[in-house]
Write a protein that holds these residues in place. Sequence first.
Motif, short mmCIF file in Angstrom:
data_model
loop_
_atom_site.label_atom_id
_atom_site.label_comp_id
_atom_site.label_asym_id
_atom_site.label_seq_id
_atom_site.Cartn_x
_atom_site.Cartn_y
_atom_site.Cartn_z
N UNK A 136 0.83 -1.21 0.00
CA UNK A 136 0.00 0.00 0.00
C UNK A 136 0.86 1.25 0.00
N UNK A 137 1.98 1.21 0.73
CA UNK A 137 2.87 2.37 0.74
C UNK A 137 3.46 2.62 -0.65
N UNK A 138 3.80 1.56 -1.35
CA UNK A 138 4.34 1.72 -2.70
C UNK A 138 3.30 2.36 -3.61
N UNK A 139 2.05 1.90 -3.47
CA UNK A 139 0.97 2.51 -4.27
C UNK A 139 0.81 3.98 -3.92
N UNK A 140 0.90 4.29 -2.64
CA UNK A 140 0.78 5.69 -2.22
C UNK A 140 1.93 6.52 -2.77
N UNK A 141 3.12 5.96 -2.76
CA UNK A 141 4.26 6.72 -3.31
C UNK A 141 4.12 6.90 -4.82
N UNK A 142 3.54 5.92 -5.48
CA UNK A 142 3.29 6.08 -6.92
C UNK A 142 2.29 7.20 -7.17
N UNK A 143 1.26 7.29 -6.31
CA UNK A 143 0.30 8.38 -6.44
C UNK A 143 0.96 9.72 -6.18
N UNK A 144 1.87 9.75 -5.20
CA UNK A 144 2.60 11.00 -4.93
C UNK A 144 3.43 11.40 -6.13
N UNK A 145 4.04 10.41 -6.77
CA UNK A 145 4.83 10.73 -7.97
C UNK A 145 3.95 11.26 -9.09
N UNK A 146 2.76 10.68 -9.25
CA UNK A 146 1.84 11.17 -10.28
C UNK A 146 1.40 12.60 -9.96
N UNK A 147 1.09 12.87 -8.69
CA UNK A 147 0.72 14.23 -8.31
C UNK A 147 1.87 15.20 -8.53
N UNK A 148 3.09 14.73 -8.23
CA UNK A 148 4.26 15.59 -8.47
C UNK A 148 4.43 15.86 -9.95
N UNK A 149 4.14 14.85 -10.78
CA UNK A 149 4.21 15.07 -12.24
C UNK A 149 3.22 16.15 -12.66
N UNK A 150 1.99 16.07 -12.11
CA UNK A 150 0.98 17.08 -12.46
C UNK A 150 1.39 18.46 -11.98
N UNK A 151 1.90 18.52 -10.75
CA UNK A 151 2.34 19.83 -10.23
C UNK A 151 3.50 20.38 -11.04
N UNK A 152 4.39 19.48 -11.45
CA UNK A 152 5.53 19.94 -12.24
C UNK A 152 5.07 20.44 -13.62
N UNK A 153 4.07 19.73 -14.20
CA UNK A 153 3.54 20.19 -15.49
C UNK A 153 2.89 21.56 -15.37
N UNK A 198 10.98 24.59 -10.05
CA UNK A 198 12.04 23.86 -9.34
C UNK A 198 11.49 23.09 -8.13
N UNK A 199 10.56 23.72 -7.43
CA UNK A 199 9.95 23.03 -6.29
C UNK A 199 9.18 21.80 -6.74
N UNK A 200 8.48 21.92 -7.88
CA UNK A 200 7.73 20.78 -8.39
C UNK A 200 8.68 19.66 -8.82
N UNK A 201 9.81 20.02 -9.41
CA UNK A 201 10.80 19.03 -9.81
C UNK A 201 11.38 18.31 -8.58
N UNK A 202 11.63 19.10 -7.51
CA UNK A 202 12.15 18.49 -6.27
C UNK A 202 11.12 17.55 -5.66
N UNK A 203 9.85 17.95 -5.70
CA UNK A 203 8.79 17.08 -5.17
C UNK A 203 8.71 15.79 -5.97
#
Length: 386
Positions: A136-153, A198-203
């Motif tokens: 479940x943690x891995x799935x949550x981290x994948x969701x965080x990465x997807x959110x970070x991708x959206x924020x970075x975009x 830059x903050x979005x890239x760091x996230x």
Amino acid sequence: MADIDPGTFGAIEEVELNASSDIATKIKRKRLFAALACGIAIIGGGAYAYDTLVASKHAVTDNAYVGADVAQVTSQIAGPVSAVLVEDTQQVHRGDVLVRLDDTDARIAVARAEADLARAMRKVQGIQATDTGLNAQISARAADAARADAEMAAAKASFDKAQIDLDRRQSLVASGAVSADEVTAVRNALNNAQAGLRAAQASRAQADAAREAAIGERNANRALIANVTVDNNPEVLAARAELDQARVNLERTVIRAPIDGVVSKRQVQVGQRVQPGAMLMVVVPVQAAYVDANFKEVELAHVHPGQTAELTSDLYGEKVVYHGKVVGFSGGTGAAFAIVPAQNATGNWIKVVQRLPVRIKLDAKELAAHPLRVGLSMNVDVNVSK
């Protein structure tokens, strides 16, 4: 004719009588010598016949003793003796209780081992449950990465728009259509958009690192439970082995007879603290006794396994005859296995005829009818004619 003196006739008669007596004595002497010679011949012939027909077919010795494979009774654990249930000379059967040790420590060890086993099983069950949580943690981290991708975009879009706005206003500054304050505001907006990008890239990088960490933690957790269940997990198996050992030690506080036999050399007393390997007593299997006959080496030419033997003991006398069978020979003479063996290589050497032990198995029924004891003397007669 002249007259003969009567005394002369008497002398002649006396001579004749003496001659007859000597002849009779010689004849009697010859007869006695003949009788003696016949007696010697008969005795010699009888001895020869006995030696040829009887003695040569038997190997006889009185240098024989009863033996048995004695079982030593020892303790396999240390502990104080709480009870001794047998005495010397007592007949026991295999499995009979001989000695009891205080089992307090052993029972505590069993309880501790049971607790350790339960703890190990719960730990393994926890590890298995943790695997689900880590997924479940891995799935949550994948969701965080997807959110970070959206924020970075989004941050990239804002940055691109701010860059375009700045470029447009800078091209109008020369004509005076755009004030310097407006250009400054647009430039500040560009800087803010760049910082947001830059903050979005760091996230995004942080989300990737967190996901990789979660995957590594899950892999490490799975290595503890891979291809095993709770019952055959190494930690559970180790805890169960400790419990089995504790239970075995508890059972060993009750010392039982290893074989049927008679108790001898009892040395243990109540209250004594025994150590592992210390001899407490011996059990002699008198029902499986055998005889070791020590024949001279010159008597063994015709003795071999399988031959029958008749034995008598000094205990019962000649009225009780045992029947046995030769089963084998010792690997060496008594002198060869002595604590201080003979030094035959010395200069002062006298040859001594050696004796080799021959093992004879006794008839079980005869042995049961007339029991023997280890060390008793026996007379052995092996029939070597077969």
